[in-house]
Design an enzyme around this catalytic site. Structure first.
Site, PDB file in Angstrom:
ATOM      1  N   GLY A  10       0.816  -1.213   0.000  1.00  0.00           N
ATOM      2  CA  GLY A  10       0.000   0.000   0.000  1.00  0.00           C
ATOM      3  C   GLY A  10       0.849   1.263   0.000  1.00  0.00           C
ATOM      4  N   ALA A  72      -5.359  -2.270   5.683  1.00  0.00           N
ATOM      5  CA  ALA A  72      -6.656  -1.698   6.088  1.00  0.00           C
ATOM      6  C   ALA A  72      -7.540  -1.544   4.868  1.00  0.00           C
ATOM      7  CB  ALA A  72      -6.436  -0.311   6.717  1.00  0.00           C
ATOM      8  N   THR A 113      -6.522   6.404  12.341  1.00  0.00           N
ATOM      9  CA  THR A 113      -6.842   7.584  11.541  1.00  0.00           C
ATOM     10  C   THR A 113      -7.490   8.692  12.370  1.00  0.00           C
ATOM     11  OG1 THR A 113      -8.316   8.341   9.777  1.00  0.00           O
ATOM     12  CG2 THR A 113      -9.008   6.380  10.919  1.00  0.00           C
ATOM     13  N   ASP A 114      -7.329   9.925  11.892  1.00  0.00           N
ATOM     14  CA  ASP A 114      -8.019  11.074  12.498  1.00  0.00           C
ATOM     15  C   ASP A 114      -9.536  10.969  12.316  1.00  0.00           C
ATOM     16  OD1 ASP A 114      -7.923  11.422   9.748  1.00  0.00           O
ATOM     17  OD2 ASP A 114      -7.095  13.439   9.787  1.00  0.00           O
ATOM     18  N   TYR A 136     -15.996   3.732   8.261  1.00  0.00           N
ATOM     19  CA  TYR A 136     -14.524   3.683   8.279  1.00  0.00           C
ATOM     20  C   TYR A 136     -13.997   4.083   9.664  1.00  0.00           C
ATOM     21  CZ  TYR A 136      -9.714   5.246   7.276  1.00  0.00           C
ATOM     22  OH  TYR A 136      -8.358   5.456   7.310  1.00  0.00           O
ATOM     23  N   LYS A 140     -12.218   1.614  12.516  1.00  0.00           N
ATOM     24  CA  LYS A 140     -10.846   1.912  12.943  1.00  0.00           C
ATOM     25  C   LYS A 140     -10.802   2.185  14.454  1.00  0.00           C
ATOM     26  CE  LYS A 140      -7.591   2.372  10.583  1.00  0.00           C
ATOM     27  NZ  LYS A 140      -6.564   1.391  10.126  1.00  0.00           N
TER      28      LYS A 140
HETATM   29  N1  LIG Z   1      -4.177   7.305   3.055  1.00  0.00           N
HETATM   30  C1  LIG Z   1      -4.417   8.226   3.984  1.00  0.00           C
HETATM   31  O1  LIG Z   1      -4.542   9.438   3.673  1.00  0.00           O
HETATM   32  C2  LIG Z   1      -4.545   7.814   5.436  1.00  0.00           C
HETATM   33  C3  LIG Z   1      -4.918   8.795   6.365  1.00  0.00           C
HETATM   34  C4  LIG Z   1      -5.021   8.427   7.719  1.00  0.00           C
HETATM   35  C5  LIG Z   1      -4.749   7.130   8.133  1.00  0.00           C
HETATM   36  N2  LIG Z   1      -4.412   6.197   7.188  1.00  0.00           N
HETATM   37  C6  LIG Z   1      -4.177   4.831   7.684  1.00  0.00           C
HETATM   38  O2  LIG Z   1      -2.908   4.394   7.213  1.00  0.00           O
HETATM   39  C7  LIG Z   1      -2.944   2.990   6.949  1.00  0.00           C
HETATM   40  C8  LIG Z   1      -2.432   2.723   5.537  1.00  0.00           C
HETATM   41  O3  LIG Z   1      -3.258   3.399   4.596  1.00  0.00           O
HETATM   42  P1  LIG Z   1      -2.898   3.450   3.034  1.00  0.00           P
HETATM   43  O4  LIG Z   1      -3.515   4.662   2.487  1.00  0.00           O
HETATM   44  O5  LIG Z   1      -1.437   3.195   2.849  1.00  0.00           O
HETATM   45  O6  LIG Z   1      -3.721   2.191   2.513  1.00  0.00           O
HETATM   46  P2  LIG Z   1      -3.633   1.458   1.080  1.00  0.00           P
HETATM   47  O7  LIG Z   1      -2.675   2.135   0.176  1.00  0.00           O
HETATM   48  O8  LIG Z   1      -5.024   1.256   0.589  1.00  0.00           O
HETATM   49  O9  LIG Z   1      -3.025   0.046   1.462  1.00  0.00           O
HETATM   50  C9  LIG Z   1      -3.785  -0.926   2.117  1.00  0.00           C
HETATM   51  C10 LIG Z   1      -2.947  -2.167   2.231  1.00  0.00           C
HETATM   52  O10 LIG Z   1      -3.760  -3.178   2.851  1.00  0.00           O
HETATM   53  C11 LIG Z   1      -3.597  -4.398   2.122  1.00  0.00           C
HETATM   54  N3  LIG Z   1      -4.776  -5.238   2.228  1.00  0.00           N
HETATM   55  C12 LIG Z   1      -6.044  -4.956   1.879  1.00  0.00           C
HETATM   56  N4  LIG Z   1      -6.825  -6.033   2.058  1.00  0.00           N
HETATM   57  C13 LIG Z   1      -6.015  -7.024   2.554  1.00  0.00           C
HETATM   58  C14 LIG Z   1      -6.221  -8.368   2.939  1.00  0.00           C
HETATM   59  N5  LIG Z   1      -7.434  -8.948   2.880  1.00  0.00           N
HETATM   60  N6  LIG Z   1      -5.165  -9.102   3.361  1.00  0.00           N
HETATM   61  C15 LIG Z   1      -3.933  -8.524   3.438  1.00  0.00           C
HETATM   62  N7  LIG Z   1      -3.678  -7.256   3.105  1.00  0.00           N
HETATM   63  C16 LIG Z   1      -4.706  -6.516   2.646  1.00  0.00           C
HETATM   64  C17 LIG Z   1      -3.419  -3.922   0.683  1.00  0.00           C
HETATM   65  O11 LIG Z   1      -2.828  -4.985  -0.057  1.00  0.00           O
HETATM   66  P3  LIG Z   1      -3.118  -5.221  -1.649  1.00  0.00           P
HETATM   67  O12 LIG Z   1      -3.292  -3.868  -2.269  1.00  0.00           O
HETATM   68  O13 LIG Z   1      -1.888  -5.954  -2.088  1.00  0.00           O
HETATM   69  O14 LIG Z   1      -4.353  -6.045  -1.713  1.00  0.00           O
HETATM   70  C18 LIG Z   1      -2.486  -2.744   0.883  1.00  0.00           C
HETATM   71  O15 LIG Z   1      -1.166  -3.198   0.992  1.00  0.00           O
HETATM   72  C19 LIG Z   1      -4.386   2.541   7.190  1.00  0.00           C
HETATM   73  O16 LIG Z   1      -4.498   1.987   8.480  1.00  0.00           O
HETATM   74  C20 LIG Z   1      -5.193   3.826   7.131  1.00  0.00           C
HETATM   75  O17 LIG Z   1      -6.353   3.756   7.922  1.00  0.00           O
HETATM   76  C21 LIG Z   1      -4.298   6.503   5.864  1.00  0.00           C
END
Ligand SMILES: NC(=O)c1ccc[n+]([C@@H]2O[C@H](COP(=O)([O-])OP(=O)(O)OC[C@H]3O[C@@H](n4cnc5c(N)ncnc54)[C@H](OP(=O)(O)O)[C@@H]3O)[C@@H](O)[C@H]2O)c1
Length: 321
Positions: A10, A72, A113-114, A136, A140
């Site tokens: 991710g 996630a 997350t916020d 969501y 979380k």
């Molecule tokens: N993005 C933001 O702006 C943001 C803001 C606040 C907090 N966060 C938090 O930061 C964290 C990472 O977010 P991100 O944006 O990097 O997410 P992301 O790019 O969507 O990545 C999600 C990851 O989860 C994996 N995943 C999904 N389903 C799965 C499953 N069934 N088994 C194993 N792995 C699985 C995906 O793998 P595949 O793609 O290989 O399936 C991917 O590696 C999360 O906890 C999120 O709540 C993100």
């Protein structure tokens, strides 16, 4: 230290893996459907964390000293469309991960997350009570509780926010989503009355790894950048940083112009105390974050035409940015 990173395919997980390697750790990078693509990584695999038994087998085989959970279902839209999967990935998987980490004596660093807050007041402290507006946020917030149930002193939960950084394909960062609009000839409407506190992607990745290295830091923490800004200000500063005319590409708008605001928190600014005072990794100002951003892939030609500037790609971290 041997670290397992889940969600390594991710946006954040990939950067966390790069930070772990930079800091000299042994790494197992686990993706979901995709195999993580990380230069110089020791080992990668992909597995479905929602299938009981898979993660258990890996953890008992590996006996890591730390686990960083970046897996996630991380958007309001996806969680509303797949509520069962949201419950599994955002709440049940963290519970099993915490149990397993406790069992093998590993520290668990879990990303939250916020969006666990409703955004009514802003400047949230790490001790404030979550009050999510969306599924969501709900799943979380429940995941945080599960993680801390199995020994508060063995786990750290980081609530974080909008990720400001470069994605290898140029499709996920704040500036990348804006560039997609602009290069397609669109103007982006951004709220002047919705507040966020973007975090630098590499900075956050360093924090997650530093938390593995610091066994005495556990519990719920907040991490973001130094500056709380409106979405409009964020867009204008990004445009100006790249020498683009913000008046041409950004239109100021108000939240009241949206028909349905129910799931959109207004002000998600975070107080970073006490973590900010305890880490070696510094809190990053938005201006510093801007300095790390690159022209997104696929937008080079448009950008050169628009600004008359030449885009030079650097070979960075083993990939051509
Ligand atoms: N993005 C933001 O702006 C943001 C803001 C606040 C907090 N966060 C938090 O930061 C964290 C990472 O977010 P991100 O944006 O990097 O997410 P992301 O790019 O969507 O990545 C999600 C990851 O989860 C994996 N995943 C999904 N389903 C799965 C499953 N069934 N088994 C194993 N792995 C699985 C995906 O793998 P595949 O793609 O290989 O399936 C991917 O590696 C999360 O906890 C999120 O709540 C993100």
């Amino acid at each position: 230290m041997k670290i397992v990173v889940t969600g390594a395919s991710g946006f954040l997980g990939r950067e966390v893996c790069l930070a772990a390697l930079r800091r000299g750790h042994e790494l197992l990078a686990i993706g979901g459907t995709h195999l993580p693509s990380i230069p110089n990584v020791h080992r990668t695999m992909h597995l479905d964390l929602t299938i009981p038994g898979r993660l258990e087998a890996v953890m008992l085989d590996e006996f890591p000293q730390a686990v960083i959970n970046c897996a996630a279902l991380p958007t309001i839209h996806d969680c509303d469309r797949n509520p069962d999967l949201a419950d599994k990935l955002n709440t049940e998987v963290p519970r099993r991960m915490a149990q397993l980490a406790f069992h093998v004596g590993a520290k668990l660093v879990h990303l939250s997350t916020d969006m666990v807050f409703d955004g009514e007041v802003g400047r949230y402290q790490h001790t404030d009570q979550p009050r999510p507006l969306s599924r969501y946020g709900l799943t979380k917030a429940a995941g945080e509780v599960e993680v801390l149930k199995y020994g508060r002193e063995h786990a750290a939960v980081i609530r974080t926010t909008l990720l400001n950084g470069n994605h290898p394909r140029g499709v996920r960062g704040l500036h990348e989503r804006l560039f997609m609009d602009w290069s397609a000839g669109k103007t982006t409407a951004l709220f002047t009355d919705e507040i966020r506190q973007p975090v630098g992607l590499t900075n956050l990745a360093d924090v997650t790894v530093e938390l593995c290295e610091r066994p005495n830091l556990s519990g719920v923490y907040h991490w973001a950048g130094a500056d709380a800004l409106s979405r409009y200000e964020i867009g204008v500063r990004i445009a100006e940083h790249f020498g683009l005319d913000s008046d041409k590409f950004i239109k100021a708008s108000l939240r009241s112009e949206l028909p349905d605001l129910a799931a959109r928190p207004r002000d998600l600014s975070l107080q970073l105390h006490p973590l900010a005072g305890k880490l070696r990794t510094p809190v990053q100002a938005f201006a510093e974050q801007l300095g790390e951003l690159r022209i997104p892939r696929g937008c080079e030609e448009w950008y050169e035409k628009e600004t008359g500037r030449k885009v030079v790609r650097l070979l960075e971290k083993g990939i051509d940015f």
